[in-house]
Motif scaffolding. Structure first.
Motif, PDB file in Angstrom:
ATOM      1  N   LEU A   1      36.630  77.197  14.271  1.00 51.66           N
ATOM      2  CA  LEU A   1      36.231  78.187  13.278  1.00 51.66           C
ATOM      3  C   LEU A   1      35.348  77.577  12.201  1.00 51.66           C
ATOM      4  O   LEU A   1      35.734  76.609  11.547  1.00 51.66           O
ATOM      5  CB  LEU A   1      37.485  78.790  12.622  1.00 51.66           C
TER       6      LEU A   1
ATOM      7  N   ARG B   1      36.931  80.729   8.635  1.00 55.74           N
ATOM      8  CA  ARG B   1      38.225  80.246   8.120  1.00 55.74           C
ATOM      9  C   ARG B   1      38.577  80.943   6.814  1.00 55.74           C
ATOM     10  O   ARG B   1      39.731  81.308   6.586  1.00 55.74           O
ATOM     11  CB  ARG B   1      38.198  78.730   7.940  1.00 55.74           C
TER      12      ARG B   1
ATOM     13  N   LEU C   1      39.678  84.429   7.604  1.00 54.75           N
ATOM     14  CA  LEU C   1      40.995  84.368   8.228  1.00 54.75           C
ATOM     15  C   LEU C   1      42.083  84.117   7.185  1.00 54.75           C
ATOM     16  O   LEU C   1      43.157  84.720   7.243  1.00 54.75           O
ATOM     17  CB  LEU C   1      41.022  83.294   9.311  1.00 54.75           C
ATOM     18  N   LYS C   2      41.821  83.237   6.218  1.00 54.73           N
ATOM     19  CA  LYS C   2      42.805  82.978   5.155  1.00 54.73           C
ATOM     20  C   LYS C   2      43.093  84.241   4.359  1.00 54.73           C
ATOM     21  O   LYS C   2      44.241  84.535   4.037  1.00 54.73           O
ATOM     22  CB  LYS C   2      42.318  81.866   4.227  1.00 54.73           C
TER      23      LYS C   2
ATOM     24  N   ARG D   1      42.697  87.340   5.469  1.00 52.74           N
ATOM     25  CA  ARG D   1      43.435  88.236   6.370  1.00 52.74           C
ATOM     26  C   ARG D   1      44.897  87.832   6.492  1.00 52.74           C
ATOM     27  O   ARG D   1      45.798  88.671   6.462  1.00 52.74           O
ATOM     28  CB  ARG D   1      42.733  88.246   7.733  1.00 52.74           C
TER      29      ARG D   1
ATOM     30  N   ASP E   1      51.923  90.366  10.268  1.00 49.86           N
ATOM     31  CA  ASP E   1      51.855  89.285  11.247  1.00 49.86           C
ATOM     32  C   ASP E   1      53.175  88.960  11.928  1.00 49.86           C
ATOM     33  O   ASP E   1      53.229  88.073  12.770  1.00 49.86           O
ATOM     34  CB  ASP E   1      51.249  88.030  10.612  1.00 49.86           C
TER      35      ASP E   1
ATOM     36  N   ARG F   1      34.193  91.232  12.468  1.00 50.45           N
ATOM     37  CA  ARG F   1      34.232  90.652  13.818  1.00 50.45           C
ATOM     38  C   ARG F   1      32.832  90.565  14.406  1.00 50.45           C
ATOM     39  O   ARG F   1      32.430  89.530  14.927  1.00 50.45           O
ATOM     40  CB  ARG F   1      35.103  91.508  14.753  1.00 50.45           C
TER      41      ARG F   1
ATOM     42  N   VAL G   1      32.378  86.896  12.687  1.00 53.52           N
ATOM     43  CA  VAL G   1      33.325  86.095  13.466  1.00 53.52           C
ATOM     44  C   VAL G   1      32.786  85.738  14.849  1.00 53.52           C
ATOM     45  O   VAL G   1      32.667  84.556  15.186  1.00 53.52           O
ATOM     46  CB  VAL G   1      34.697  86.800  13.570  1.00 53.52           C
TER      47      VAL G   1
END
Length: 194
Positions: free
Chosen positions: A56, A61, A64-65, A67, A77, A171, A175
């Motif tokens: 990543l 990253r 993602l952190k 999210r 999650d 995305r 991403v």
């Protein structure tokens, strides 16, 4: 980094087509990689490039952190109760298990390995937002190699379509293109095609 037609992808002789029959294909992308020699497999590429193959980049990253932080706050999650879902690995046949280079359930980052064949790998993630699978495949063509990245998503509730629509722009614009650029950079590094 082109998003390709599902028709092109579904014509490929990949196990995933039968294996995930009935699970919607959400996205499929592909990049062409230079051919330095014949016979390179996804497994060889993964070993030479080092894990993870799709490292990543910093911007991904960071997303993602964010999210994962929101996911912890909202409880997204946690895996649903085991009785509410069935892992894709339960679909594996004896032939699939004997052909797989990694045992089903092996952790790989946030994902679990479903199977890892010589030129095809399927990873799985299940939580309260979606039951997703990520496919990586490497196909040798006449003049190059083509790396495919497909995402399958099965709804786990009414929130899944909303969630997928919310993260869609991230995305598709950040991403996936970032991941595929990383794959290309690792290919060039592993096979000396800089």
């Amino acid at each position: 980094m082109p998003q390709i037609s599902t028709h092109e992808f579904e014509r490929l002789p990949l196990r995933v087509h039968d294996f995930l029959a009935g699970v919607p294909l959400h996205d499929v992308w592909a990049i062409d990689l230079p051919r330095t020699r014949s016979g390179i497999t996804l497994d060889e590429f993964s070993r030479m490039a080092g894990a993870p193959l799709c490292k990543l980049p910093p911007v991904v990253r960071a997303l993602l952190k964010i999210r994962l932080f929101v996911g912890r706050l909202l409880g997204w999650d946690r895996e649903p109760a085991a009785t509410a879902w069935e892992p894709f690995a339960t679909r594996m046949t004896t032939a699939d298990r004997s052909r797989s280079l990694a045992p089903a359930g092996t952790c790989e980052g946030l994902f679990r390995v479903v199977y890892r064949f010589e030129n095809e790998q399927l990873l799985e993630l299940i939580n309260r937002t979606a039951h997703a699978a990520a496919l990586s495949a490497l196909v040798e063509t006449a003049n190059a190699y083509r790396f495919y990245f497909g995402v399958y998503v099965r709804n786990v509730g009414r929130f899944t379509p909303v969630y997928m629509a919310l993260i869609g722009p991230f995305r598709k614009l950040v991403v996936y293109p970032s991941l595929l650029r990383t794959v290309r950079a690792r290919w060039n590094q592993a096979f000396g095609t800089d």
